[in-house]
Write an enzyme that holds these catalytic residues in place. Structure first.
Site, PDB file in Angstrom:
ATOM      1  N   HIS A   1      48.787  41.194  51.712  1.00  0.00           N
ATOM      2  CA  HIS A   1      48.630  39.746  51.590  1.00  0.00           C
ATOM      3  C   HIS A   1      49.388  39.273  50.346  1.00  0.00           C
ATOM      4  CE1 HIS A   1      45.756  40.861  48.523  1.00  0.00           C
ATOM      5  NE2 HIS A   1      44.955  41.443  49.398  1.00  0.00           N
TER       6      HIS A   1
ATOM      7  N   GLY B   1      48.513  38.721  47.409  1.00  0.00           N
ATOM      8  CA  GLY B   1      48.212  39.484  46.187  1.00  0.00           C
ATOM      9  C   GLY B   1      49.146  40.683  46.075  1.00  0.00           C
ATOM     10  N   HIS B   2      49.291  41.408  47.178  1.00  0.00           N
ATOM     11  CA  HIS B   2      50.221  42.543  47.177  1.00  0.00           C
ATOM     12  C   HIS B   2      51.659  42.059  46.976  1.00  0.00           C
ATOM     13  CE1 HIS B   2      46.874  44.056  49.921  1.00  0.00           C
ATOM     14  NE2 HIS B   2      46.878  44.973  48.971  1.00  0.00           N
TER      15      HIS B   2
ATOM     16  N   GLN C   1      39.605  49.335  38.141  1.00  0.00           N
ATOM     17  CA  GLN C   1      40.624  50.275  38.628  1.00  0.00           C
ATOM     18  C   GLN C   1      41.846  50.261  37.717  1.00  0.00           C
ATOM     19  OE1 GLN C   1      41.760  50.701  42.941  1.00  0.00           O
ATOM     20  NE2 GLN C   1      43.424  49.374  42.324  1.00  0.00           N
TER      21      GLN C   1
ATOM     22  N   VAL D   1      45.591  36.864  42.544  1.00  0.00           N
ATOM     23  CA  VAL D   1      46.023  35.771  43.418  1.00  0.00           C
ATOM     24  C   VAL D   1      44.805  35.284  44.199  1.00  0.00           C
ATOM     25  CG1 VAL D   1      47.561  35.100  45.296  1.00  0.00           C
ATOM     26  CG2 VAL D   1      48.325  36.768  43.597  1.00  0.00           C
TER      27      VAL D   1
ATOM     28  N   LEU E   1      42.147  36.840  46.908  1.00  0.00           N
ATOM     29  CA  LEU E   1      42.643  37.446  48.147  1.00  0.00           C
ATOM     30  C   LEU E   1      42.227  38.909  48.194  1.00  0.00           C
ATOM     31  CD1 LEU E   1      44.236  34.830  48.366  1.00  0.00           C
ATOM     32  CD2 LEU E   1      46.209  36.165  49.048  1.00  0.00           C
TER      33      LEU E   1
ATOM     34  N   SER F   1      42.001  42.261  51.339  1.00  0.00           N
ATOM     35  CA  SER F   1      42.132  42.653  52.748  1.00  0.00           C
ATOM     36  C   SER F   1      40.788  42.520  53.446  1.00  0.00           C
ATOM     37  CB  SER F   1      42.627  44.098  52.838  1.00  0.00           C
ATOM     38  OG  SER F   1      43.798  44.254  52.067  1.00  0.00           O
ATOM     39  N   ARG F   2      39.710  42.677  52.692  1.00  0.00           N
ATOM     40  CA  ARG F   2      38.364  42.600  53.284  1.00  0.00           C
ATOM     41  C   ARG F   2      37.987  41.183  53.707  1.00  0.00           C
ATOM     42  NH1 ARG F   2      37.286  47.111  49.959  1.00  0.00           N
ATOM     43  NH2 ARG F   2      36.287  48.728  51.211  1.00  0.00           N
TER      44      ARG F   2
HETATM   45  P1  AMP Z   1      44.425  47.417  47.898  1.00  0.00           P
HETATM   46  O1  AMP Z   1      45.400  47.445  49.033  1.00  0.00           O
HETATM   47  O2  AMP Z   1      43.267  46.498  48.123  1.00  0.00           O
HETATM   48  O3  AMP Z   1      44.020  48.799  47.447  1.00  0.00           O
HETATM   49  O4  AMP Z   1      45.197  46.784  46.684  1.00  0.00           O
HETATM   50  C1  AMP Z   1      46.424  47.307  46.248  1.00  0.00           C
HETATM   51  C2  AMP Z   1      46.784  46.672  44.937  1.00  0.00           C
HETATM   52  O5  AMP Z   1      46.857  45.249  45.110  1.00  0.00           O
HETATM   53  C3  AMP Z   1      45.721  46.920  43.850  1.00  0.00           C
HETATM   54  O6  AMP Z   1      46.371  47.160  42.616  1.00  0.00           O
HETATM   55  C4  AMP Z   1      44.946  45.643  43.849  1.00  0.00           C
HETATM   56  O7  AMP Z   1      44.324  45.361  42.605  1.00  0.00           O
HETATM   57  C5  AMP Z   1      46.036  44.635  44.140  1.00  0.00           C
HETATM   58  N1  AMP Z   1      45.455  43.397  44.674  1.00  0.00           N
HETATM   59  C6  AMP Z   1      44.564  43.282  45.685  1.00  0.00           C
HETATM   60  N2  AMP Z   1      44.193  42.001  45.841  1.00  0.00           N
HETATM   61  C7  AMP Z   1      44.851  41.287  44.886  1.00  0.00           C
HETATM   62  C8  AMP Z   1      44.881  39.906  44.511  1.00  0.00           C
HETATM   63  N3  AMP Z   1      44.158  38.997  45.140  1.00  0.00           N
HETATM   64  N4  AMP Z   1      45.664  39.549  43.466  1.00  0.00           N
HETATM   65  C9  AMP Z   1      46.414  40.468  42.796  1.00  0.00           C
HETATM   66  N5  AMP Z   1      46.430  41.785  43.115  1.00  0.00           N
HETATM   67  C10 AMP Z   1      45.656  42.194  44.138  1.00  0.00           C
END
Ligand code: AMP
Length: 300
Positions: A34, A36-37, A153, A176, A184, A186-187
Site C-alpha cells: 500500500h 506506506g510501503h 520493530q 502514512v 495504513l 495490510s490488515r
Molecule cells: P509489513 O508488510 O506490514 O511487514 O510492512 C513492511 C514495512 O512497511 C515495515 O517496515 C512497516 O513498518 C512499513 N509500513 C507498514 N505500514 C506503514 C505505514 N502506514 N506507513 C509507513 N510505513 C509502513
C-alpha cells in the site's frame, strides 16, 4: 525488474549489482503493498540506484495460525506496485526456502524485544529479527528502510544491527495515514465497513494522549488511561495496551519529564483484527511537529 524466489539467486543478483558499483537499498515487506510501503520504496529510491524489495509473509512472526492463514496476499498486484516504483529486484521466497526445516538459530533482542508487542505476541519480535537478519545477510544492503508505523520493530532492528555490527544503515520512514488518521496497514483490508469506521479510535486515542502530554501531564499512567479510555469507549474496540514510553528503549519512565523523547503506543482489537499505532508526544516546551505523518494521497 528481476523477480527471484530462491535465496542463492537473490544473493547472486545483489552481488552482481554491488560488483557493478551500485548501492543497494532494501525494503523488507510482507506484501499486500500500500502507500506506506510505496513511501519506503520512494525513500530507498531517492538514495540508492538499486532498490530491492522482499515480499515474504514471515510465519515466525505470527503467533496465531488463523492470523497467518488470513493475512492478505496478492503477488501480482505487489509486482506491479514494485515495477511502478522503479524497484530493481524483488525477492519473493517460499517458506521452505527461507526457513528450511532444521534451522536452529534465531535472533532475539533482550529487553526491547520482550515488552509490548513482545509480550502480547510471544515469539513475534524474535521472528522479525531472525528473518530481517537473514535478509540483511542475503542482500548486503547499504541501507534498509522500515516504517515508524511499527515503531518497536524499527527500534528492535536498529538495536540488532548496532549490537551485531551489521554493516547496514537502518532508516525510519514516517507513518502514512488515511485522511481520518488511520495508519495504513495490510490488515485494514480485513475490516468490515463498521470496523473500518471504528478503527479511527487508535488515532483518536493517540490524539487524546498527546493532548494530555501537551498540557503538561507527567504521569505516564494518566496518559495511558486517557488513551485506553478512548479505545474502551468505542463499542467495536478492545484495548490490548496503551502506554507513554521513553522513545529510546520503550520503557515506562517514572515521570514523563525524564526521557529525551516520548512515544505513545497503542494496540487494540477492532472486531477480530488487531491493529497497532504510535506517535511522538511533544511536552509543553517542545516544538510541535506535524505528526499526522504523510497522508496516503501525498505519499502515493
Ligand atoms: P509489513 O508488510 O506490514 O511487514 O510492512 C513492511 C514495512 O512497511 C515495515 O517496515 C512497516 O513498518 C512499513 N509500513 C507498514 N505500514 C506503514 C505505514 N502506514 N506507513 C509507513 N510505513 C509502513
Amino acid at each position: 525488474m528481476q523477480v527471484v524466489v530462491e535465496p542463492p539467486a537473490f544473493r547472486r543478483a545483489l552481488c552482481r549489482a554491488r560488483a557493478e558499483g551500485e548501492r543497494i537499498g532494501l525494503v523488507p515487506t510482507m506484501g499486500s503493498l500500500h502507500a506506506g510501503h510505496r513511501a519506503l520504496m520512494a525513500l530507498a529510491a531517492a538514495a540508492h540506484r538499486h532498490v530491492a524489495v522482499s515480499i515474504f509473509v514471515n510465519p515466525l512472526q505470527f503467533d496465531r495460525p488463523e492470523d497467518l492463514a488470513g493475512y492478505p496476499r496478492d503477488l501480482g498486484a505487489d509486482l506491479r506496485a514494485c515495477e511502478e516504483a522503479g524497484v530493481a529486484t524483488v525477492f519473493a521466497p517460499s517458506d521452505a526456502d527461507m526457513l528450511p526445516s532444521g534451522t536452529a538459530t534465531s535472533v532475539s533482542v533482550a529487553g526491547l524485544g520482550d515488552r509490548w508487542e513482545g509480550s502480547s505476541r510471544p515469539g513475534h519480535l524474535a521472528g522479525v529479527a531472525t528473518v530481517v537478519a537473514k535478509l540483511f545477510s542475503l542482500a548486503g544492503p547499504c541501507a534498509a528502510y522500515f516504517g515508524e508505523k511499527d515503531f518497536q520493530q524499527l527500534a528492535l532492528v536498529r538495536r540488532m544491527a548496532a549490537d551485531l555490527s551489521m554493516p547496514v544503515e537502518v532508516v525510519g520512514c514516517p507513518t502514512v495515514r488515511e485522511p481520518d488518521g488511520l495508519a495504513l496497514s495490510s490488515r485494514n483490508a480485513l475490516l468490515s465497513p463498521a470496523e473500518r469506521r471504528a478503527a479511527t479510535v487508535l488515532w483518536r486515542a493517540l490524539e487524546a494522549g498527546r493532548a494530555a502530554v501537551a498540557e503538561g501531564e507527567d504521569r505516564p499512567e494518566t496518559v495511558a488511561s486517557a488513551m485506553s479510555g478512548t479505545i474502551t469507549a468505542e463499542p467495536l474496540a478492545s484495548v490490548d495496551y496503551a502506554a507513554a514510553v521513553d522513545a529510546a528503549d520503550l520503557t515506562v519512565p517514572a515521570s514523563l519529564s525524564q526521557p529525551a523523547a516520548l512515544r505513545l503506543l497503542v494496540a487494540a482489537r477492532i472486531g477480530s483484527v488487531r491493529l497497532i499505532d504510535n506517535c511522538a508526544a511533544p511536552r509543553p516546551a517542545e516544538p510541535v511537529e506535524d505528526d499526522r505523518g504523510l497522508t496516503a494521497a501525498r505519499a502515493s
